[in-house]
Enzyme design. Structure first.
Site, short mmCIF file in Angstrom:
data_model
loop_
_atom_site.label_atom_id
_atom_site.label_comp_id
_atom_site.label_asym_id
_atom_site.label_seq_id
_atom_site.Cartn_x
_atom_site.Cartn_y
_atom_site.Cartn_z
N GLY A 92 -1.74 -2.44 -4.63
CA GLY A 92 -2.02 -2.75 -6.03
C GLY A 92 -2.11 -1.50 -6.88
N PRO B 269 1.70 -4.34 2.57
CA PRO B 269 0.84 -5.48 2.89
C PRO B 269 -0.36 -5.58 1.94
CG PRO B 269 1.40 -4.26 4.88
CD PRO B 269 1.89 -3.44 3.72
N LYS C 273 -0.28 4.28 0.66
CA LYS C 273 -1.06 5.41 1.17
C LYS C 273 -1.75 5.04 2.47
CE LYS C 273 -5.51 3.97 0.20
NZ LYS C 273 -6.57 3.74 1.22
N ARG D 89 -4.34 -6.64 1.05
CA ARG D 89 -5.65 -6.53 1.71
C ARG D 89 -5.53 -5.71 3.00
NH1 ARG D 89 -9.30 -11.31 0.19
NH2 ARG D 89 -10.13 -11.17 2.29
N GLY E 287 -5.71 -2.02 2.82
CA GLY E 287 -6.26 -0.67 2.69
C GLY E 287 -5.17 0.37 2.46
N ASP F 188 -8.16 3.97 -6.89
CA ASP F 188 -7.08 4.66 -6.17
C ASP F 188 -5.87 4.97 -7.04
OD1 ASP F 188 -8.41 4.79 -3.75
OD2 ASP F 188 -7.55 2.92 -2.98
#
Length: 296
Positions: A103, A95, A13, A97, A99, A137
Site C-alpha cells: 500500500g 501480497p 520492501k 497484509r 508486511g 512507510d
C-alpha cells in the site's frame, strides 16, 4: 512535453531487522529498523483526467477513500493546488497484509507518477512530507534502497547498497493485521531484539554474513502467523543465511548468497504456497518507465 499518461514501477520492501525500542507519548511504537526495497513491483499507470478514479484489476483490495493511492492523489492535488484529476490503474503484485508495504508502494508510486505527469517539479523532500501524512512507510517507499529507519518511519538514514544477495519470499495462507500484531506485542513482548546498529555497520562494510547475523524481527514471536516457523525451516534447510518474518507479517523471507540455493528453496516452497518470489535488492524507490505524450 505534455504527457497523456505515465507508468511507474514501485518496489516492495523487506525488513532486514525490526526492533521495538519503546513507546512514544502519542502511543505509537518507537521502532528501529533496517529496510530494503526489492525487485517485486506494483505497476501503476496514471492518465490525465478531470475526475479521480482507481482500478485494481484482479485484486480484492477495496477501492475507497481509505486506499493509499486515492489518499496520495488527493494529497498531491491539495499540496500543488492543481485543478486536475487522474485515472489510476494499479496492477498489484505485492501480497496484501504481508508486511511488504504494498500500500505504501502504491502511494509512493502515485506521488512520483503525478509529479512527472503534471511536471510539478516537487523535490523528494516535498514528496516525503506529503507521503508522511498518508502512511508511516511511504517516505521510505519514496526513497527506497537500503535505509536505517527509526521512530514511526519518519527518521530515515540512507545506507550504502545492501551486499549482493538473493531473497526468497513466501506469503503464508493468512495475512496479519498490523494493529493486531502490535497489540499482541504489547501483551506478550518479544525474546528477539535485533542489533540494528551492528546491522547498519555490516551493510556499510559490505559483509552479508554479518548483516544476517544481526537480523531479526521483534514482532515475529507475537505475530500469530502459524506457518512462519515451517517456512523459515525450509529456507534454512536450503542454505539461507537467515530467515525471518518481514514487518508486522505475514510474509517470510530468507537471505541467500548463492542463486542456485535460492532457486532450490523457491522450488521447495512453491507447492505449499501460491505467492513465492525470488528477488534481488534494489537501489531506489518508484521510477517512471513509460511516458506517453499528449497528442495535440
Amino acid at each position: 512535453m505534455l504527457k497523456k499518461s505515465v507508468t511507474v514501477l514501485a518496489p516492495a520492501k523487506l525488513n532486514l531487522s525490526l526492533d521495538v525500542v519503546g513507546t512514544m507519548p502519542n502511543g505509537y511504537h518507537d521502532l528501529d529498523m533496517v529496510m530494503q526495497t526489492i525487485d517485486l513491483y506494483e505497476k501503476i499507470t496514471l492518465r490525465r483526467s478531470e475526475g479521480l478514479n482507481l482500478t485494481l484489476p484482479g485484486s480484492f483490495v477495496p477501492v475507497n477513500d481509505k486506499n493509499t493511492a486515492i489518499k496520495a492523489a488527493l494529497a498531491f492535488f491539495h499540496y500543488t493546488g492543481l485543478l486536475a484529476g487522474v485515472d489510476m490503474t494499479i496492477y498489484k503484485r505485492v501480497p496484501v497484509r504481508a508486511g511488504m508495504a504494498g500500500g505504501s508502494a502504491d502511494a509512493a508510486g502515485v506521488l512520483v507518477g503525478l509529479n512527472d505527469l503534471y511536471d510539478a517539479h516537487l523535490s523528494i523532500s516535498e514528496l516525503c512530507a506529503i507521503g508522511a501524512g498518508i502512511g508511516a512507510d511511504v517516505p521510505f517507499a519514496l526513497l527506497g534502497g537500503t535505509c536505517r529507519v527509526r521512530g514511526v518511519g519518519d527518521l530515515m538514514k540512507a545506507l550504502p547498497p545492501c551486499p549482493e544477495c538473493w531473497f526468497v519470499v513466501a506469503m503464508p495462507s493468512v495475512g496479519v493485521s498490523t494493529p493486531e500484531a502490535f497489540a499482541r506485542y504489547d501483551t506478550m513482548g518479544s525474546p528477539v531484539h535485533p542489533d540494528c546498529e551492528a546491522q547498519e555497520q555490516a551493510v556499510r562494510s559490505g559483509d552479508l554474513a554479518a548483516v544476517c547475523a544481526a537480523a531479526g524481527n521483534a514482532l515475529e514471536h507475537c505475530s500469530g502467523a502459524e506457518e512462519t516457523p515451517a517456512i523459515c525451516a525450509v529456507l534454512r534447510e536450503h542454505g539461507a543465511l537467515t530467515a525471518q518474518m518481514t514487518g508486522s507479517g505475514a510474509a517470510v523471507f530468507g537471505v541467500f548468497d548463492d542463486e542456485d540455493k535460492a532457486r532450490a528453496a523457491l522450488a521447495a516452497l512453491k507447492p505449499g504456497y501460491k505467492q513465492c518470489y525470488l528477488c534481488r535488492p534494489t537501489r531506489g524507490g518508484p521510477r517512471v518507465t513509460v511516458r506517453r505524450p499528449l497528442k495535440k
